[in-house]
Design a protein around this motif. Sequence first.
Motif, PDB file in Angstrom:
ATOM      1  N   ALA A  85       0.842  -1.210   0.000  1.00  0.00           N
ATOM      2  CA  ALA A  85       0.000   0.000   0.000  1.00  0.00           C
ATOM      3  C   ALA A  85       0.876   1.259   0.000  1.00  0.00           C
ATOM      4  O   ALA A  85       0.577   2.243  -0.679  1.00  0.00           O
ATOM      5  N   CYS A  86       1.984   1.214   0.736  1.00  0.00           N
ATOM      6  CA  CYS A  86       2.888   2.372   0.811  1.00  0.00           C
ATOM      7  C   CYS A  86       3.447   2.702  -0.575  1.00  0.00           C
ATOM      8  O   CYS A  86       3.586   3.869  -0.939  1.00  0.00           O
ATOM      9  N   LEU A  87       3.764   1.662  -1.311  1.00  0.00           N
ATOM     10  CA  LEU A  87       4.322   1.874  -2.650  1.00  0.00           C
ATOM     11  C   LEU A  87       3.298   2.545  -3.568  1.00  0.00           C
ATOM     12  O   LEU A  87       3.635   3.397  -4.388  1.00  0.00           O
ATOM     13  N   GLN A  88       2.045   2.155  -3.380  1.00  0.00           N
ATOM     14  CA  GLN A  88       0.979   2.722  -4.224  1.00  0.00           C
ATOM     15  C   GLN A  88       0.807   4.232  -4.007  1.00  0.00           C
ATOM     16  O   GLN A  88       0.487   4.965  -4.920  1.00  0.00           O
ATOM     17  N   VAL A  89       1.021   4.672  -2.769  1.00  0.00           N
ATOM     18  CA  VAL A  89       0.748   6.086  -2.471  1.00  0.00           C
ATOM     19  C   VAL A  89       1.994   6.973  -2.526  1.00  0.00           C
ATOM     20  O   VAL A  89       1.895   8.191  -2.506  1.00  0.00           O
ATOM     21  N   CYS A  90       3.167   6.363  -2.577  1.00  0.00           N
ATOM     22  CA  CYS A  90       4.390   7.177  -2.577  1.00  0.00           C
ATOM     23  C   CYS A  90       4.535   7.900  -3.916  1.00  0.00           C
ATOM     24  O   CYS A  90       4.585   7.264  -4.962  1.00  0.00           O
ATOM     25  N   PRO A  91       4.610   9.230  -3.904  1.00  0.00           N
ATOM     26  CA  PRO A  91       4.700   9.950  -5.182  1.00  0.00           C
ATOM     27  C   PRO A  91       6.040   9.750  -5.892  1.00  0.00           C
ATOM     28  O   PRO A  91       6.182  10.089  -7.055  1.00  0.00           O
ATOM     29  N   TYR A  92       7.013   9.201  -5.189  1.00  0.00           N
ATOM     30  CA  TYR A  92       8.340   9.012  -5.787  1.00  0.00           C
ATOM     31  C   TYR A  92       8.655   7.550  -6.094  1.00  0.00           C
ATOM     32  O   TYR A  92       9.737   7.238  -6.575  1.00  0.00           O
ATOM     33  N   GLY A  93       7.741   6.644  -5.768  1.00  0.00           N
ATOM     34  CA  GLY A  93       7.985   5.218  -6.009  1.00  0.00           C
ATOM     35  C   GLY A  93       9.182   4.712  -5.216  1.00  0.00           C
ATOM     36  O   GLY A  93       9.965   3.897  -5.699  1.00  0.00           O
ATOM     37  N   VAL A  94       9.335   5.205  -3.995  1.00  0.00           N
ATOM     38  CA  VAL A  94      10.543   4.903  -3.222  1.00  0.00           C
ATOM     39  C   VAL A  94      10.550   3.525  -2.534  1.00  0.00           C
ATOM     40  O   VAL A  94      11.506   2.774  -2.689  1.00  0.00           O
ATOM     41  N   PRO A  95       9.517   3.151  -1.770  1.00  0.00           N
ATOM     42  CA  PRO A  95       9.639   1.871  -1.049  1.00  0.00           C
ATOM     43  C   PRO A  95       9.741   0.699  -2.025  1.00  0.00           C
ATOM     44  O   PRO A  95       9.174   0.750  -3.120  1.00  0.00           O
ATOM     45  N   PHE A  96      10.499  -0.316  -1.662  1.00  0.00           N
ATOM     46  CA  PHE A  96      10.514  -1.524  -2.500  1.00  0.00           C
ATOM     47  C   PHE A  96      10.499  -2.764  -1.616  1.00  0.00           C
ATOM     48  O   PHE A  96      10.939  -2.723  -0.470  1.00  0.00           O
ATOM     49  N   TYR A  97      10.002  -3.842  -2.184  1.00  0.00           N
ATOM     50  CA  TYR A  97       9.878  -5.072  -1.411  1.00  0.00           C
ATOM     51  C   TYR A  97      11.192  -5.832  -1.479  1.00  0.00           C
ATOM     52  O   TYR A  97      11.703  -6.120  -2.552  1.00  0.00           O
ATOM     53  N   SER A  98      11.747  -6.124  -0.301  1.00  0.00           N
ATOM     54  CA  SER A  98      13.012  -6.851  -0.264  1.00  0.00           C
ATOM     55  C   SER A  98      12.742  -8.333  -0.052  1.00  0.00           C
ATOM     56  O   SER A  98      12.118  -8.731   0.940  1.00  0.00           O
ATOM     57  N   LEU A  99      13.227  -9.129  -1.002  1.00  0.00           N
ATOM     58  CA  LEU A  99      13.039 -10.578  -0.873  1.00  0.00           C
ATOM     59  C   LEU A  99      13.880 -11.125   0.284  1.00  0.00           C
ATOM     60  O   LEU A  99      13.551 -12.140   0.876  1.00  0.00           O
ATOM     61  N   LYS A 100      14.980 -10.404   0.578  1.00  0.00           N
ATOM     62  CA  LYS A 100      15.885 -10.843   1.647  1.00  0.00           C
ATOM     63  C   LYS A 100      15.203 -10.751   3.011  1.00  0.00           C
ATOM     64  O   LYS A 100      15.205 -11.694   3.781  1.00  0.00           O
ATOM     65  N   VAL A 101      14.608  -9.578   3.276  1.00  0.00           N
ATOM     66  CA  VAL A 101      13.987  -9.409   4.601  1.00  0.00           C
ATOM     67  C   VAL A 101      12.488  -9.681   4.584  1.00  0.00           C
ATOM     68  O   VAL A 101      11.838  -9.658   5.620  1.00  0.00           O
ATOM     69  N   LYS A 102      11.960  -9.976   3.408  1.00  0.00           N
ATOM     70  CA  LYS A 102      10.528 -10.254   3.236  1.00  0.00           C
ATOM     71  C   LYS A 102       9.661  -9.145   3.829  1.00  0.00           C
ATOM     72  O   LYS A 102       8.725  -9.385   4.600  1.00  0.00           O
ATOM     73  N   ALA A 103      10.018  -7.942   3.494  1.00  0.00           N
ATOM     74  CA  ALA A 103       9.253  -6.773   3.956  1.00  0.00           C
ATOM     75  C   ALA A 103       9.607  -5.599   3.063  1.00  0.00           C
ATOM     76  O   ALA A 103      10.556  -5.671   2.282  1.00  0.00           O
TER      77      ALA A 103
END
Lengths: 350, 174
Positions: free
Chosen positions: B85-103
């Motif tokens: 959800a955070c990725l959807q609302v971020c105007p800069y497309g900043v958050p990404f899902y890390s497969l390493k930490v699964k978050a």
Amino acid sequence: MKGMKFSFLCKKKPQPTGKRIAIVGAGPAGLTAAGYLVCKGHDVDIYDKMPEPGGLMLFVIPEFRIPVERIRFGAKELEEEFEVTYYPRTKVMEGEREDEGDEFYERKIRLSELKEKYDAVLIATGIWNVRKIGIPGDDLEGILSPLELLFWIKGHKLGYVPEEKVPDLAGKKVGIIGAGLTAVDVAFECNRLGADVEIFYRRTIREAPAGAYEINILRNRGVKWFELVTPKSVIGENGRVKAIELLRTRLGEPDATGRRRPIPIPGSEFQVPVDYLVFAIGMVSTPPVNGTYLATDRRGRLVVDERHMTSVEGIFAAGDVANGPTKVGRAIKDGLYTAVSIDKWLRGEL
Amino acid sequence: MERKYLYVDYLTCIGCETCQTVCDFIHNGNPYIRIYVTENKQYVPINCKHCDDAPCIKVCPTHAIYRDEDGAVRIAENKCIGCLACLQVCPYGVPFYSLKVKAITKCDMCAERREEGLEPACAEMCPAEAIQYGPLEMVLELVNERRAKNIPEHQRELTEEELRKSISSGYKVF
């Protein structure tokens, strides 16, 4: 203003390991590697032929891009807080070769001497020679190398180059061949010094390595941009450059770089009068060896393995001397990862 | 504690990639500041702006995203359910899902370094001094000083309101 914190990985020097490392070249790769290594507790000595550390960042890249004090404070912090010892005006070389900036060195040391004296050696001597184009008339008076020109201008600002060395470009017509970042920086500086600048490039603005953004800033400042032209010869008079003869080109199929290859159009020659001509078509690695002692490739770059080690065990190489001309950030990256390798190798983990 | 800002001044950035390099180095190959190249080859580093009114904090259903005492917008990985959800609302497309930490993961203004009394690595190593970190007034002063000294064509000073705006919302790169 704060300095670049080359030792960004630690606050103060940890317990010493007793290992001594010599770094040849105090540019971005050398200084960043020094920052990592002092944070691991090693003693670092840095040798450089220039009068103060900073490399191209200090002596060539224009002040409006990288502030001089940012580099000076960063280098000073390494010296004062991490006990890094600088040996300026010292050229390290195995064999003989003349490079840009050689007028500053006062002492010469052989690379093999450093190898004997230290536990590890890192070469980060960068790119201090320019590529030659090899067309008739390219040795006439008035043809300047981009490195020389930028170095004279910045060196004069820093107080190392006398004023008479910097050519008086006010009102002169300067032609620049090339469209990379060096060409752009030369154009900025010549324009600032009051010259009438024209850039000649064999492809279009879309393919220019410096990009349309930088070139358009220059155009807004009055720099003229000629695309799809390639130099054929330099016309001289009394041993001095008078004009450049150009051939028009058209773009063919993409080459190995992915950019469309420029194809000269026969019979399309024309001349443009110039007072000075700068060939900014690339720079060449300057390893502290000349043909022997360490392996180099056909472009003069030091050959390194996956440990960033050269053909001699214990001598590593980082930055442009191993990779060819790149950006400051990539030299820093290479400096960091090479320093990791050196640390592991000194600890017997590699 | 006084709120800190991590400000990238695009007018003084030279696109050298040092910020991305050092961030990548200290985050094991996951740079939280990334260089994007525009069509006209302008190199633009984009990182989390730690927005004043951060939409990612508002939208996070598990309250995994919070603001720390320095003002950095951070993620409690153990609370993140990876709903994006955070990725959807971020105007800069900043958050990404890390497969390493699964978050979800993102720039936390170098939280670990700040705990040790160090500053974000990108700001410390930027050769052009285009990345500034500190309280608003300090950042404002440094940015204006840098512009005034070295880029004559951009001598116009930013007002506090403009700086806030460009850090937080309505951001215009060019």
